[in-house]
Design a protein around this motif. Structure first.
Motif, short mmCIF file in Angstrom:
data_model
loop_
_atom_site.label_atom_id
_atom_site.label_comp_id
_atom_site.label_asym_id
_atom_site.label_seq_id
_atom_site.Cartn_x
_atom_site.Cartn_y
_atom_site.Cartn_z
N LEU A 150 0.85 -1.19 0.00
CA LEU A 150 0.00 0.00 0.00
C LEU A 150 0.89 1.24 0.00
O LEU A 150 1.74 1.40 0.88
CB LEU A 150 -0.91 0.01 1.22
CG LEU A 150 -1.76 -1.25 1.43
CD1 LEU A 150 -2.63 -1.09 2.66
CD2 LEU A 150 -2.61 -1.55 0.20
N ALA A 151 0.69 2.12 -0.97
CA ALA A 151 1.51 3.32 -1.10
C ALA A 151 0.63 4.56 -1.07
O ALA A 151 0.05 4.95 -2.08
CB ALA A 151 2.31 3.28 -2.41
N PRO A 152 0.50 5.20 0.11
CA PRO A 152 -0.29 6.43 0.19
C PRO A 152 0.37 7.56 -0.58
O PRO A 152 1.60 7.67 -0.62
CB PRO A 152 -0.33 6.73 1.69
CG PRO A 152 0.85 6.01 2.25
CD PRO A 152 1.06 4.81 1.40
N GLY A 153 -0.45 8.39 -1.19
CA GLY A 153 0.06 9.53 -1.94
C GLY A 153 0.45 10.68 -1.03
O GLY A 153 -0.25 10.99 -0.06
N GLU A 180 12.45 8.10 5.36
CA GLU A 180 13.35 6.96 5.23
C GLU A 180 12.78 5.89 4.32
O GLU A 180 13.52 5.01 3.86
CB GLU A 180 13.66 6.37 6.60
CG GLU A 180 14.41 7.32 7.52
CD GLU A 180 14.83 6.67 8.82
OE1 GLU A 180 14.43 5.50 9.05
OE2 GLU A 180 15.56 7.32 9.59
N ARG A 181 11.51 5.93 4.04
CA ARG A 181 10.88 4.91 3.21
C ARG A 181 11.08 5.21 1.73
O ARG A 181 11.23 6.36 1.33
CB ARG A 181 9.37 4.83 3.53
CG ARG A 181 9.07 4.45 4.96
CD ARG A 181 9.59 3.04 5.29
NE ARG A 181 9.31 2.68 6.69
CZ ARG A 181 10.22 2.74 7.66
NH1 ARG A 181 11.44 3.15 7.41
NH2 ARG A 181 9.90 2.39 8.88
N PRO A 182 11.08 4.17 0.88
CA PRO A 182 11.25 4.39 -0.55
C PRO A 182 10.08 5.19 -1.14
O PRO A 182 8.92 5.03 -0.74
CB PRO A 182 11.32 2.99 -1.14
CG PRO A 182 10.79 2.07 -0.09
CD PRO A 182 11.02 2.74 1.23
N ALA A 239 2.57 7.12 10.15
CA ALA A 239 1.39 6.27 10.23
C ALA A 239 1.71 4.81 9.92
O ALA A 239 0.87 3.93 10.15
CB ALA A 239 0.32 6.78 9.26
N GLY A 240 2.92 4.55 9.40
CA GLY A 240 3.34 3.18 9.16
C GLY A 240 3.51 2.78 7.72
O GLY A 240 3.72 1.59 7.43
N ALA A 241 3.44 3.74 6.78
CA ALA A 241 3.61 3.41 5.37
C ALA A 241 5.00 2.88 5.10
O ALA A 241 5.99 3.42 5.59
CB ALA A 241 3.35 4.64 4.50
N ASP A 242 5.10 1.80 4.32
CA ASP A 242 6.39 1.24 3.94
C ASP A 242 6.90 1.81 2.62
O ASP A 242 8.09 1.75 2.32
CB ASP A 242 6.30 -0.28 3.82
CG ASP A 242 6.09 -0.95 5.16
OD1 ASP A 242 6.73 -0.51 6.14
OD2 ASP A 242 5.29 -1.89 5.25
N VAL A 243 5.97 2.33 1.80
CA VAL A 243 6.31 2.93 0.51
C VAL A 243 5.44 4.17 0.35
O VAL A 243 4.26 4.17 0.74
CB VAL A 243 6.03 1.94 -0.65
CG1 VAL A 243 6.25 2.61 -2.00
CG2 VAL A 243 6.90 0.70 -0.53
N LEU A 244 6.01 5.23 -0.20
CA LEU A 244 5.28 6.46 -0.44
C LEU A 244 5.18 6.72 -1.94
O LEU A 244 6.08 6.35 -2.70
CB LEU A 244 5.97 7.64 0.24
CG LEU A 244 6.27 7.49 1.73
CD1 LEU A 244 7.00 8.72 2.24
CD2 LEU A 244 5.00 7.25 2.52
N TYR A 245 4.11 7.38 -2.35
CA TYR A 245 3.88 7.66 -3.76
C TYR A 245 3.66 9.15 -3.96
O TYR A 245 2.85 9.76 -3.25
CB TYR A 245 2.66 6.88 -4.27
CG TYR A 245 2.24 7.25 -5.66
CD1 TYR A 245 3.09 7.02 -6.75
CD2 TYR A 245 1.00 7.83 -5.91
CE1 TYR A 245 2.71 7.38 -8.04
CE2 TYR A 245 0.61 8.17 -7.19
CZ TYR A 245 1.46 7.95 -8.25
OH TYR A 245 1.08 8.30 -9.52
N VAL A 246 4.36 9.73 -4.94
CA VAL A 246 4.22 11.15 -5.24
C VAL A 246 3.44 11.27 -6.55
O VAL A 246 3.96 11.00 -7.63
CB VAL A 246 5.58 11.85 -5.35
CG1 VAL A 246 5.38 13.35 -5.55
CG2 VAL A 246 6.42 11.59 -4.11
#
Length: 288
Positions: free
Chosen positions: A19-22, A77-79, A35-42
């Motif tokens: 799951l990649a929140p924007g 720190e997350r990708p 919040a615990g996201a492992d991957v972020l999306y722009v």
């Protein structure tokens, strides 16, 4: 960008849908990470709105997008996966685009097969480049990266223009050209989502399910069952921000009184914690 516990590829290779929140700016990135996201999306759509207050119709430049991605990647720190629109030109432009995003700290990007001027995938009146031209862009993207961990995602907007079958065929060609993952944007029905998952089961799949868009709002567990590997929540946070900020500004201007908003506001202490004030105070004591 700080070293992560797991690279983007390692996250994507793990069991279950990622799951990649924007996030549209560094503060949103920090909040998503907390919040615990492992991957972020722009999202390009979100950055368009944030940078120039306009719609996602090709107005945002590569430099603006790369700058924002660098700010976000430097704060977390997350990708970070970035929307690279159509690569900002031809295959040679894509080659430079990948280098710039990689230098900015992105862990991967997606590039779409729209012709200029590109538009949000859920807007009307899009046009496509040929499959051959897009394959050239994908090859250029893969060759341009200097780190094999960098993930190249090929997106197609073909569903609304030439139909689902052509979108699936294009994705097969893009994977053959070297794309690590494929992304069919704006499928319109549950049946579309099921067919994509079945037909492209051998290729890692990306999906974006935006509220108000053309795609049914299926939950992550169902999309995982259908074979999807990465789920983007491209503009969810920004839509929440729009709703809240409109109410806040209207209240302030109508009443001139902040007291009626205090139950909706973060505390001073919360903001200090999110922005890591204590760490900066420690550095100030050490150096200044």
């Amino acid at each position: 960008m700080a070293t992560t516990d797991h690279s983007l590829r390692e996250q994507l290779d793990s069991d279950g849908i990622v799951l990649a929140p924007g996030v549209a700016d560094a503060l949103e990135g920090v909040l998503a990470e907390r919040a615990g996201a492992d991957v972020l999306y722009v999202s390009g759509n979100a950055v368009s709105s944030s940078v120039h207050g306009g719609p996602d119709i090709g107005l945002t430049t590569m430099t603006e997008m790369v700058t924002r991605v660098g700010q976000i990647a430097g704060a977390v720190e997350r990708p970070v996966i970035a929307d690279a629109d159509d690569g900002y030109g031809n295959a040679l432009s894509v080659h430079r685009t990948i280098q710039e995003f990689e230098r900015a700290g992105a862990a991967g990007v997606h590039i779409e097969d729209q012709d200029a001027p590109k538009k949000c995938g859920h807007f009307a009146d899009k046009t496509l480049v040929s499959t051959a031209e897009m394959c050239g862009k994908i090859r250029a993207a893969c060759d341009a990266r200097t780190n094999d961990e960098f993930v190249v995602i090929a997106r197609t907007d073909a569903v609304a223009i030439s139909g689902l079958k052509n979108a699936i065929d294009r994705c097969r060609s893009y994977a053959d050209a070297g794309a690590d993952m494929v992304f069919i944007d704006a499928p319109e029905t549950d049946a579309h989502l099921e067919e994509i998952g079945a037909e492209l089961a051998a290729i890692p799949l990306v999906i974006n399910v935006p509220y108000g868009g053309k795609t049914p709002l299926l939950p992550a567990d169902r999309l995982e069952e259908l074979g999807y590997d990465l789920m983007l929540f491209a503009t969810t946070a920004q839509k929440a921000k729009l709703q809240v900020l409109e109410r806040v500004y209207e209240h302030l201007l109508e009443t001139g009184d902040e007291r009626g908003l205090t139950d909706q506001l973060a505390t001073w202490e919360t903001r200090d914690a999110v922005t890591d004030l204590e760490r900066w105070r420690d550095l100030e004591d050490r150096y200044a």
